[in-house]
Design a protein around this motif. Structure first.
Motif, PDB file in Angstrom:
ATOM      1  N   PHE A  24      51.780  48.691  31.844  1.00  0.00           N
ATOM      2  CA  PHE A  24      51.249  47.327  31.849  1.00  0.00           C
ATOM      3  C   PHE A  24      52.073  46.517  32.843  1.00  0.00           C
ATOM      4  O   PHE A  24      53.049  45.853  32.496  1.00  0.00           O
ATOM      5  N   ASP A  25      51.636  46.576  34.103  1.00  0.00           N
ATOM      6  CA  ASP A  25      52.393  45.949  35.187  1.00  0.00           C
ATOM      7  C   ASP A  25      51.524  44.937  35.921  1.00  0.00           C
ATOM      8  O   ASP A  25      50.396  44.641  35.496  1.00  0.00           O
ATOM      9  N   ASP A  26      52.026  44.399  37.004  1.00  0.00           N
ATOM     10  CA  ASP A  26      51.311  43.360  37.755  1.00  0.00           C
ATOM     11  C   ASP A  26      49.962  43.854  38.261  1.00  0.00           C
ATOM     12  O   ASP A  26      48.986  43.098  38.283  1.00  0.00           O
ATOM     13  N   ARG A  27      49.903  45.093  38.673  1.00  0.00           N
ATOM     14  CA  ARG A  27      48.624  45.632  39.173  1.00  0.00           C
ATOM     15  C   ARG A  27      47.584  45.676  38.068  1.00  0.00           C
ATOM     16  O   ARG A  27      46.417  45.350  38.280  1.00  0.00           O
ATOM     17  N   LEU A  28      48.020  46.086  36.875  1.00  0.00           N
ATOM     18  CA  LEU A  28      47.086  46.161  35.750  1.00  0.00           C
ATOM     19  C   LEU A  28      46.612  44.757  35.355  1.00  0.00           C
ATOM     20  O   LEU A  28      45.438  44.549  35.054  1.00  0.00           O
ATOM     21  N   VAL A  29      47.524  43.792  35.350  1.00  0.00           N
ATOM     22  CA  VAL A  29      47.151  42.418  35.003  1.00  0.00           C
ATOM     23  C   VAL A  29      46.145  41.874  36.013  1.00  0.00           C
ATOM     24  O   VAL A  29      45.179  41.198  35.640  1.00  0.00           O
ATOM     25  N   THR A  30      46.351  42.159  37.288  1.00  0.00           N
ATOM     26  CA  THR A  30      45.393  41.733  38.312  1.00  0.00           C
ATOM     27  C   THR A  30      44.024  42.354  38.073  1.00  0.00           C
ATOM     28  O   THR A  30      42.994  41.688  38.174  1.00  0.00           O
ATOM     29  N   ASP A  31      44.011  43.629  37.724  1.00  0.00           N
ATOM     30  CA  ASP A  31      42.743  44.303  37.404  1.00  0.00           C
ATOM     31  C   ASP A  31      42.070  43.663  36.191  1.00  0.00           C
ATOM     32  O   ASP A  31      40.846  43.506  36.160  1.00  0.00           O
ATOM     33  N   LEU A  32      42.868  43.303  35.183  1.00  0.00           N
ATOM     34  CA  LEU A  32      42.306  42.680  33.988  1.00  0.00           C
ATOM     35  C   LEU A  32      41.671  41.332  34.308  1.00  0.00           C
ATOM     36  O   LEU A  32      40.608  40.993  33.787  1.00  0.00           O
TER      37      LEU A  32
END
Length: 270
Positions: free
Chosen positions: A7-15
């Motif tokens: 659960f990192d910045d890339r995943l948050v951006t995708d969310l």
């Protein structure tokens, strides 16, 4: 990173993109039905999100619309971006989730707490679930004036962990999502899941008017009260008659804002 690896910045951006695509899909669909913002069981997932949220779907490149079990997802109530945004860094937060949905979706007015009480996880018995901790924290009568509304909303989402993944246990105990919710009419309603809460909101006049009010402010950058005491009621009537059509509501807001500006314009300018 230790509790929720991946659960990192890339995943948050995708969310965030997933949520935006979901809203766009509902608003610009043929029905453009507000109720689908609350009830639809689809998520927009790419490969990274599908893997992290343990779905059986294997999307191709980019985001794909994926149907999930109705008992696991219900529109914006259970979108992982909002669930994780309203959580602690290491656990869920029924209070943050409950306040967010109560104010911004269900249209409930909540008074400021009479006393600011910080949630200190280290002060609780480590064997307790998050629900048990919040119940203990808010048990005083002065707290329950608002928490009788807030807590059931937050508790209905406790089968989603801090990053929005579906779960059946918390701290090695079965998750309990059942509560008695006090609605805007001061009636007691039993809710057992996020889906129950979403169905309640989809049929709620208070929730409908909250949506209209928020959209009005977002669109005009003004309070709906500035347009006259009957404005909200008139918009709500048209919204209901249209089958809760969001695009139709946007047209009504455009016409209303244009006519209001014309009335305010000085005669010489006209």
């Amino acid at each position: 990173p230790k509790l929720y690896p991946g659960f990192d910045d890339r995943l948050v951006t995708d969310l965030r993109r997933s949520l935006e695509r979901f809203v766009d899909d509902v608003v610009w669909s043929e029905a453009s039905d507000y109720r689908q913002l609350l009830l639809d069981r689809h998520l927009f997932l790419n490969k990274r999100l599908a893997s992290y949220y343990r779905t059986d779907a294997a999307p191709g490149s980019g985001f794909q619309k994926v149907a999930l079990p109705a008992d696991q997802r219900s529109g914006i109530f259970t979108h992982p971006f909002l669930l994780s945004a309203n959580s602690y860094h290491d656990n869920t937060s029924p209070i943050h989730r409950g306040v967010f949905l109560s104010r911004h979706v269900l249209g409930r007015l909540l008074n400021p707490p009479p006393e600011a009480v910080a949630f200190k996880n280290e002060e609780f018995d480590p064997s307790l679930t998050m629900r048990e901790k919040v119940t203990e924290l808010t048990r005083q009568e002065s707290c329950m004036e608002c928490h009788r509304v807030i807590n059931p909303v937050g508790f209905s989402l406790e089968n989603f962990d801090a990053v929005g993944r579906h779960r059946s246990q918390d701290n090695k105990k079965p998750v309990n999502t059942v509560s008695d919710y006090t609605n805007a009419k001061d009636e007691t309603v039993r809710i057992s899941s996020a889906r129950d809460l979403a169905n309640l909101a989809a049929a709620s006049r208070t929730a409908h008017q909250s949506f209209i009010t928020h959209l009005f402010h977002h669109f005009t950058k003004q309070s709906i009260d500035a347009y006259g005491p009957g404005t909200l009621e008139s918009l709500h009537t048209k919204f209901t008659e249209s089958g809760y059509n969001i695009r139709g509501l946007l047209v009504e807001l455009t016409v209303l804002a244009a006519s209001h500006q014309a009335e305010d314009k000085p005669l010489a300018a006209q």
